[in-house]
Design a protein around this motif. Structure first.
Motif, PDB file in Angstrom:
ATOM      1  N   ARG A 147       0.847  -1.206   0.000  1.00  9.55           N
ATOM      2  CA  ARG A 147       0.000   0.000   0.000  1.00  9.55           C
ATOM      3  C   ARG A 147       0.878   1.250   0.000  1.00  9.55           C
ATOM      4  O   ARG A 147       0.561   2.259   0.619  1.00  9.55           O
ATOM      5  N   ASN A 148       1.963   1.152  -0.728  1.00 11.60           N
ATOM      6  CA  ASN A 148       2.954   2.217  -0.772  1.00 11.60           C
ATOM      7  C   ASN A 148       3.138   2.671  -2.214  1.00 11.60           C
ATOM      8  O   ASN A 148       3.657   1.918  -3.036  1.00 11.60           O
ATOM      9  N   GLY A 190      -6.198  -2.808   2.905  1.00 10.61           N
ATOM     10  CA  GLY A 190      -5.755  -2.878   4.292  1.00 10.61           C
ATOM     11  C   GLY A 190      -5.888  -4.283   4.842  1.00 10.61           C
ATOM     12  O   GLY A 190      -6.794  -5.026   4.457  1.00 10.61           O
ATOM     13  N   ASP A 191      -4.990  -4.647   5.755  1.00  7.54           N
ATOM     14  CA  ASP A 191      -4.988  -6.005   6.301  1.00  7.54           C
ATOM     15  C   ASP A 191      -6.274  -6.327   7.046  1.00  7.54           C
ATOM     16  O   ASP A 191      -6.803  -7.434   6.946  1.00  7.54           O
ATOM     17  N   SER A 192      -6.767  -5.361   7.819  1.00  7.20           N
ATOM     18  CA  SER A 192      -7.976  -5.630   8.611  1.00  7.20           C
ATOM     19  C   SER A 192      -9.173  -5.899   7.706  1.00  7.20           C
ATOM     20  O   SER A 192      -9.970  -6.815   7.962  1.00  7.20           O
ATOM     21  N   VAL A 193      -9.295  -5.132   6.633  1.00  7.43           N
ATOM     22  CA  VAL A 193     -10.390  -5.347   5.688  1.00  7.43           C
ATOM     23  C   VAL A 193     -10.225  -6.685   4.981  1.00  7.43           C
ATOM     24  O   VAL A 193     -11.185  -7.456   4.833  1.00  7.43           O
ATOM     25  N   ALA A 194      -8.991  -6.980   4.545  1.00  2.00           N
ATOM     26  CA  ALA A 194      -8.731  -8.224   3.827  1.00  2.00           C
ATOM     27  C   ALA A 194      -9.008  -9.440   4.704  1.00  2.00           C
ATOM     28  O   ALA A 194      -9.621 -10.425   4.259  1.00  2.00           O
ATOM     29  N   ILE A 195      -8.578  -9.392   5.963  1.00  3.30           N
ATOM     30  CA  ILE A 195      -8.828 -10.510   6.879  1.00  3.30           C
ATOM     31  C   ILE A 195     -10.323 -10.660   7.133  1.00  3.30           C
ATOM     32  O   ILE A 195     -10.861 -11.775   7.181  1.00  3.30           O
ATOM     33  N   ARG A 244      -6.258 -14.678   3.271  1.00  3.52           N
ATOM     34  CA  ARG A 244      -5.069 -15.034   4.037  1.00  3.52           C
ATOM     35  C   ARG A 244      -3.932 -14.131   3.596  1.00  3.52           C
ATOM     36  O   ARG A 244      -3.173 -14.442   2.674  1.00  3.52           O
ATOM     37  N   THR A 245      -3.846 -13.006   4.280  1.00  6.85           N
ATOM     38  CA  THR A 245      -2.944 -11.945   3.814  1.00  6.85           C
ATOM     39  C   THR A 245      -1.478 -12.380   3.799  1.00  6.85           C
ATOM     40  O   THR A 245      -0.732 -11.995   2.895  1.00  6.85           O
TER      41      THR A 245
END
Length: 352
Positions: free
Chosen positions: A105-106, A241-246, A251-252
C-alpha cells in the motif's frame, strides 16, 4: 427516489455496473491497442540500427527466413532477441512494481527504490569477483538471492523506525540500502578488478542479448506472470488494508509471500539479463492505475503491456540519441522516473 425534475436517479448499483462497463472498455482498449503498439515498436526496434533495415525485410526474415541473407541473419540473431528481451523485462519490472505497491500500500514502492535491483546487482558483483566462470543460469540464481537480500534489508530498516512502515520510511530505507550496497559493489569491483565486467549491469541495457537468454526468460515469464495475474483479485483486497482483507476471508500472509516470490522471480531475472533498469516499476503502475482504476485484475496485465512498450521504446531511443554509440537504457528510464518519483514523494509528504 426522484429528483426535483421528476427524473429517476440512478441507483448506486446501476452506477457501479456502468462504471464496471466503462472500466472494462478502457481495459480492452489498452490491451488491444497496447499490444498493437508493442508489436509496431518491436518492429521499429528490429529495423533500426547501425545498418537500417526496411520493415518488409523484417517481415520476410520472420516468415521467409533466408540463412544466406546478411540482413536476415542480423535480424534473427541480434535484433529479434534484443527486442523480445526488452519487452519481457519491461513487463517483468512493471508487474513487480504493481505487486509491490499493492501488497505494501505504498505508492513509492518499486524494484529500483525498494532495494531489489540493487541487491541483485550486488550479488552479481560477488559472482563476478569470486565465481568468474558462472553460467547465465548461475548469474540468474545469484540475482534472485540478491533481490531477496536487498528487499529484506529495506523491510528490516523501515520496520525498526517509530510509527510503522510509512511510504516515506520505505523510500528513505530504500535509498540507504541502495547507497550501501552500491558502495560495497564498487569496492568489490575495484579491489578484484572486475569493474569493466559489471559496468554493463549498472548502466542497464539489452545489447548483446541472445536466444539463450530468451530461453531462460520465457519459463520465468510463464511462471512469474501467471502467478501475478492469478493474484490480481486478492491483491485488490489486500490493498484495502490487512484488517479489511482478513475480514473478507483473505489469508494476507500467504498472499504477500506469493506476491513477494513473484517479485523476486521477475526482478531477479530482469536484472540478471538487463542490469539495473530503474523506475519502470514505479512509473508504469501509476499510469495504469490512473487509466483503469484500483482493481489489480486489470492493473497487472495492463502494466505488463505498458511496461513492455516503455522499455522497447526506451531501448530504441537509447540508440538514436548519440549514434553510432548507445546511451545506457537505465539513463533513459531515469529521465522519466526521477521527476515522477519527486512528484510522488512531494504528494505523499503533503498528504494528498
Amino acid at each position: 427516489m426522484r429528483g426535483k425534475n421528476g427524473c429517476v436517479k440512478q441507483t448506486d448499483k446501476a452506477k457501479h455496473r456502468n462504471n464496471l462497463r466503462s472500466r472494462s472498455f478502457i481495459v480492452t482498449l489498452i490491451l488491444f491497442f497496447g499490444v498493437i503498439a508493442l508489436l509496431l515498436s518491436m518492429a521499429l526496434s528490429i529495423s533500426f540500427g547501425a545498418a537500417d533495415i526496411q520493415l518488409k525485410t523484417v517481415w520476410a526474415s520472420v516468415f521467409q527466413y533466408n540463412p544466406d541473407s546478411t540482413a536476415h541473419q542480423i535480424i534473427r540473431e541480434l535484433r529479434m532477441p534484443r527486442a523480445i528481451a526488452a519487452a519481457l523485462i519491461g513487463a517483468f519490472l512493471a508487474v513487480s512494481g504493481s505487486l509491490m505497491q499493492g501488497i505494501t500500500r505504498n505508492p513509492l514502492a518499486s524494484p529500483s527504490i525498494m532495494g531489489v535491483t540493487t541487491g541483485a546487482a550486488f550479488t552479481l558483483a560477488i559472482a563476478f569477483a569470486f565465481f568468474p566462470g558462472t553460467s547465465s543460469v548461475g548469474f540468474m540464481i545469484w540475482s534472485f538471492i540478491g533481490a531477496g537480500l536487498g528487499t529484506g534489508f529495506v523491510l528490516l530498516i523501515a520496520s525498526l523506525a517509530k510509527g510503522g512502515l510509512t511510504p516515506a520510511k520505505f523510500a528513505l530505507a530504500g535509498a540507504a540500502v541502495t547507497a550501501f550496497l552500491n558502495s560495497l559493489s564498487t569496492m568489490i569491483a575495484i579491489y578484484f578488478n572486475v569493474a569493466q565486467d559489471i559496468s554493463f549491469w549498472y548502466a542497464g541495457g539489452v545489447a548483446g542479448v541472445s536466444w539463450v537468454n530468451i530461453q531462460i526468460l520465457i519459463p520465468i515469464a510463464i511462471i512469474g506472470l501467471s502467478l501475478a495475474f492469478g493474484l490480481g483479485r486478492m491483491i485488490t483486497v489486500v490493498s484495502l488494508g490487512d484488517s479489511v482483507a482478513i475480514g473478507l476471508g483473505q489469508r494476507t500472509t500467504i498472499i504477500k509471500v506469493l506476491a513477494a516470490f513473484a517479485v523476486l522471480l521477475l526482478t531477479g531475472a530482469a536484472v540478471s539479463i538487463a542490469g539495473m533498469v530503474g523506475f519502470v516499476g514505479l512509473v508504469t503502475p501509476h499510469i495504469t492505475r490512473a487509466l483503469v482504476g484500483v482493481d489489480y485484475r486489470w492493473i497487472i496485465p495492463c502494466s505488463a503491456i505498458l511496461g513492455a512498450l516503455l522499455l522497447v521504446l526506451a531501448d530504441l531511443v537509447s540508440r538514436t540519441i548519440n549514434p553510432p554509440y548507445e546511451t545506457p537504457i537505465g539513463a533513459i528510464t531515469a529521465l522519466i522516473g526521477v521527476p515522477f518519483f519527486i512528484y510522488l514523494a512531494r504528494r505523499e509528504r503533503s498528504g494528498m
